[in-house]
Design an enzyme around this catalytic site. Structure first.
Site, PDB file in Angstrom:
ATOM      1  CD  GLU A  81       6.763  25.892 -52.804  1.00  0.00           C
ATOM      2  OE1 GLU A  81       7.958  25.305 -52.861  1.00  0.00           O
ATOM      3  OE2 GLU A  81       6.619  26.230 -54.714  1.00  0.00           O
ATOM      4  N   GLY A 114       7.654  29.396 -59.833  1.00  0.00           N
ATOM      5  CA  GLY A 114       8.381  28.254 -59.689  1.00  0.00           C
ATOM      6  C   GLY A 114       7.536  26.887 -60.379  1.00  0.00           C
ATOM      7  NE  ARG A 115       3.475  27.539 -55.563  1.00  0.00           N
ATOM      8  CZ  ARG A 115       3.690  29.089 -54.696  1.00  0.00           C
ATOM      9  NH1 ARG A 115       5.200  28.596 -54.745  1.00  0.00           N
ATOM     10  NH2 ARG A 115       3.230  29.604 -54.364  1.00  0.00           N
ATOM     11  CG  HIS A 119      -3.845  -4.481 -57.893  1.00  0.00           C
ATOM     12  ND1 HIS A 119      -4.119  -5.811 -57.986  1.00  0.00           N
ATOM     13  CD2 HIS A 119      -4.421  -4.107 -59.495  1.00  0.00           C
ATOM     14  CE1 HIS A 119      -4.559  -6.014 -59.078  1.00  0.00           C
ATOM     15  NE2 HIS A 119      -5.098  -5.149 -59.992  1.00  0.00           N
ATOM     16  CD  GLU A 132      18.293  22.185 -52.948  1.00  0.00           C
ATOM     17  OE1 GLU A 132      17.715  22.001 -52.261  1.00  0.00           O
ATOM     18  OE2 GLU A 132      18.745  23.312 -53.572  1.00  0.00           O
ATOM     19  CE  LYS A 167      11.560  32.537 -60.470  1.00  0.00           C
ATOM     20  NZ  LYS A 167      10.377  33.641 -60.166  1.00  0.00           N
ATOM     21  CE  LYS A 197      14.829  27.115 -50.205  1.00  0.00           C
ATOM     22  NZ  LYS A 197      14.328  27.982 -51.592  1.00  0.00           N
TER      23      LYS A 197
END
Length: 535
Positions: free
Chosen positions: A353, A266-267, A384, A215, A209, A499
Site C-alpha cells: 500500500e 493506518g498501516r 512443504h 466494514e 480513524k 470503494k
C-alpha cells in the site's frame, strides 16, 4: 528537500553495470567464514546475515552512494521532525505530516516532534489508567464480573498490525485474558467470533480513524445487535479508538474512547492507540510499553548514515538492488516462528500500500520499478508447500528469513540429540544456504541452480521488545525505499476507486438514489444482474 528521480541519481548507472555480472554465490570458496563475518550487521538485538545476497563490496559502496545521493537519512530525519511528506507536488493530496515514530518517542525529554509526542504521552496515560482500573477489577460488567476477552473490530491498518502483534506476543498474555479479531465485512466472520465468546465478559474495541469505515461500522452494528439480543448494554462493553470529532468520538455510546491522529497512517499505526489498547489488555500496560521501547530503539538506530551500520537502510538498499537492478519482482518474508503467522500479512499492506505507486512526487509517471509483491508464510510449514518453486522454479524470489535462537514458552525437549527450536533454526539456516549455493547433479531433476538471494534476521527470542524492533525495522525499510524511488509512500489512492464503485452498487441494490439510478447498459448494472444479487 530535493526529491530527485531515481534514474537521475548518478549511482544508478554504476549499479546497472555491476548487475550485468552479479556476485556468483555457487563457487566452492564463495560462502566463506570471512564473507559471513564481513556481511553481518548487529542492531537492537538482531543480527542481519546477508552474505547470501548477490552482492560484494563494490555493490555495497555504490548502494551507499545511492542512499546519499537520494538523501535518504536526511529525509527520514525531516519526516520524524514533522515535515509534510504525504503530498504530491502541484496536485491535490492529503498534505499531512508523517509521525508514526512520535507514538513511541515518549522515552526522552527532547522528542523529535514535541507536540505529537505529547499527544502520544497523553493517550498512553489514559490507556494506563484504563488498564489499571480494568485489571484491578474496578471496571466490571452488569453482574460485577471482570472482563476476560477483548474483540478488536477494524480493517486494514486498524486490523493487520494489531492482529500480527497480538498473535506474536500471545505467549506473554495475562492469565485468563485473550483477544479475538473481526475485520471482514463477511457476516460469517463476525458470527464465528461472537459465537466463541461469553459476551457478558467481553469488551469490544472498535477502531476507525474516520468513524465511518463501511466494514467497521457494519460490524459494530452486528456486535451491538448481539449485545442487545443478549439483554446487555453495549455502552458498558464497547470502546472506541477514533479521530477527535469523528462520529465515534462520543463518550455516551462507549465505555471509553481513545484518539488516533491524521499524521499517523493506518498501516503505520500499530504502535498508536490503534494497536496499543488491545495489546495492553492482553499483556498488561508495562509489557505493551516494552514494544514501544523496542520500536523507539530502532527509530534511533535508523538515523545512522552508513548503510553497513543502519539495518533498515541496508535492507532497503539490498531490496532495491534485487528489484531494480537484478529485476526480481517479488519478496518472500519467511518467519521461522509460528507466532509471526500474520506478520507477513501486515507487511503486505505496509509495503504494497505504501510503495505500490506509479507516479513520482511531482505527479509524473515513474520510469523504474517501485514496490515489489510481498508475501510469505512461516517455516517449516512453507518448506512443504512453496519452497519447491523457490529452489527450482523459473521465478527467482528473494527471501528474508526471520528466526530466534530460543522459543517463547520455554517448553521444549530433546529428540534425536536436538531440541525442536534447534531443528527449527537449523532448517532456516539450511534453506538460506541451499538457496544461495545450489547443488550440481548429473540428474537435471536434482540440480539446484543456486544464486537465489536471501538474508537472515536472527534474534535471541521473540519478546515485546524485539517485536517492537522488528516492526519498526520493516516500517523504516519501506519508507527508505519509497524515498529512494521518489514516490509518496503515505497515501493510498489506489483503494478508493473500488470503494466508490462498491457504494454505487450498494445504492442500486438498496434502491436509494445516490448519484442517480444506473443506466440499464452500464457495467455496474450488468454485473449486478449476472451476479444475481440485485434487488
Amino acid at each position: 528537500m530535493h526529491f530527485l528521480d531515481f534514474l537521475d541519481l548518478p549511482a544508478v548507472a554504476k549499479l546497472q553495470q555491476y548487475a550485468e555480472s552479479p556476485c556468483d554465490l555457487t563457487g566452492p570458496d564463495r560462502l566463506t567464514f570471512k564473507r559471513f563475518s564481513d556481511y553481518r550487521l548487529s542492531s537492537c538485538g538482531f543480527d542481519l546475515l546477508y552474505a547470501t545476497q548477490r552482492l560484494d563490496d563494490q555493490v555495497l559502496d555504490a548502494l551507499q552512494a545511492l542512499s546519499e545521493q537520494a538523501e535518504l537519512v536526511d529525509k527520514f530525519l525531516a519526516m520524524k521532525k514533522g515535515a509534510v511528506m504525504n503530498r504530491i507536488e502541484g496536485y491535490p493530496s492529503e498534505e499531512r505530516r508523517v509521525l508514526h515514530t512520535s507514538s513511541r518517542d515518549v522515552f526522552r525529554e527532547n522528542p523529535d516532534h514535541p507536540a505529537s509526542a505529547e499527544q502520544a504521552g497523553t493517550q498512553l496515560q489514559r490507556l494506563r489508567n484504563f488498564i489499571e482500573e480494568l485489571h484491578a477489577g474496578h471496571v466490571v460488567n452488569e453482574e460485577n464480573m471482570t472482563f476476560t476477552t477483548m474483540i478488536h473490530v477494524g480493517i486494514g491498518g486498524s486490523d493487520l498490525g494489531p492482529r500480527a502483534l497480538c498473535l506474536a506476543l500471545a505467549a506473554y498474555g495475562r492469565p485468563g485474558h485473550r483477544v479475538r479479531f473481526i475485520s471482514n465485512v463477511d457476516p460469517d466472520d463476525a458470527a464465528a467470533v461472537l459465537a466463541d465468546v461469553d459476551l457478558s465478559r467481553t469488551l469490544i474495541n472498535v477502531v476507525s480513524k474516520s468513524g465511518t469505515t463501511l466494514e467497521t461500522v457494519t460490524n459494530e452494528r452486528l456486535v451491538r445487535a448481539a449485545y442487545e439480543r443478549a439483554g446487555l448494554d453495549p455502552a458498558r462493553h464497547i470502546l472506541a479508538v477514533t479521530g477527535q470529532g469523528s462520529p465515534m468520538d462520543d463518550p455516551t455510546r462507549y465505555l471509553a474512547t481513545f484518539h488516533m491522529y491524521d499524521y499517523i497512517g493506518g498501516r503505520y499505526s500499530a504502535t498508536s492507540m490503534v494497536g496499543m489498547v488491545t495489546l495492553a489488555f492482553l499483556l498488561g500496560y508495562e509489557a505493551a510499553v516494552e514494544l514501544l521501547a523496542g520500536a523507539h530503539a530502532m527509530d534511533r538506530a535508523a538515523e545512522e548514515r552508513d548503510i553497513r551500520r543502519n539495518m533498515p537502510l541496508l535492507m532497503a538498499m539490498i531490496g532495491i538492488w534485487n528489484h531494480n537492478f537484478l529485476g526480481l519482482p517479488t519478496l518472500a518474508v519467511l518467519p521461522y516462528s509460528q507466532a509471526l503467522l500474520r506478520f507477513p500479512a501486515h507487511l503486505q499492506q505496509c509495503d504494497m500500500e505504501s510503495n505500490g505507486k506509479s507516479v513520482t512526487r511531482l505527479g509524473a509517471p515513474v520510469r523504474w520499478l517501485t514496490g515489489p509483491v510481498v508475501w510469505g508464510e512461516p517455516g517449516t510449514n512453507g518448506q512443504h508447500a512453496f519452497y519447491q518453486l523457490l529452489h527450482q522454479g523459473t521465478e527467482i524470489v528473494p527471501a528474508e528469513f526471520i528466526g530466534f535462537r530460543r522459543c517463547q514458552h520455554g517448553r521444549d525437549l530433546v529428540v534425536r540429540g536436538t531440541t525442536s527450536q534447534q531443528k527449527l533454526v537449523a532448517n532456516m539456516l539450511a534453506q538460506s544456504l541451499a538457496l544461495a549455493r545450489g547443488k550440481d547433479d548429473e540428474n537435471p531433476n536434482k540440480r539446484f541452480a543456486g544464486n537465489r538471494p536471501n538474508s537472515i534476521l536472527l534474534a535471541d527470542r521473540l519478546t515485546p521488545h524485539t517485536m517492537g524492533v522488528l516492526l519498526a525495522l520493516y516500517e523504516h525499510r519501506i519508507v527508505f525505499q519509497g524515498l529512494c524511488w521518489n514516490i509518496n509512500s503515505f497515501d493510498q489512492e489506489g483503494v478508493q476507486l473500488g470503494k466508490i464503485l462498491a457504494n454505487r452498487l450498494l445504492a442500486e441494490i438498496s434502491g436509494t438514489e445516490g448519484d442517480g439510478r444506473l443506466d440499464e447498459n452500464s457495467p455496474e448494472k450488468s454485473i449486478l444482474q449476472l451476479a444475481n444479487i440485485a434487488k
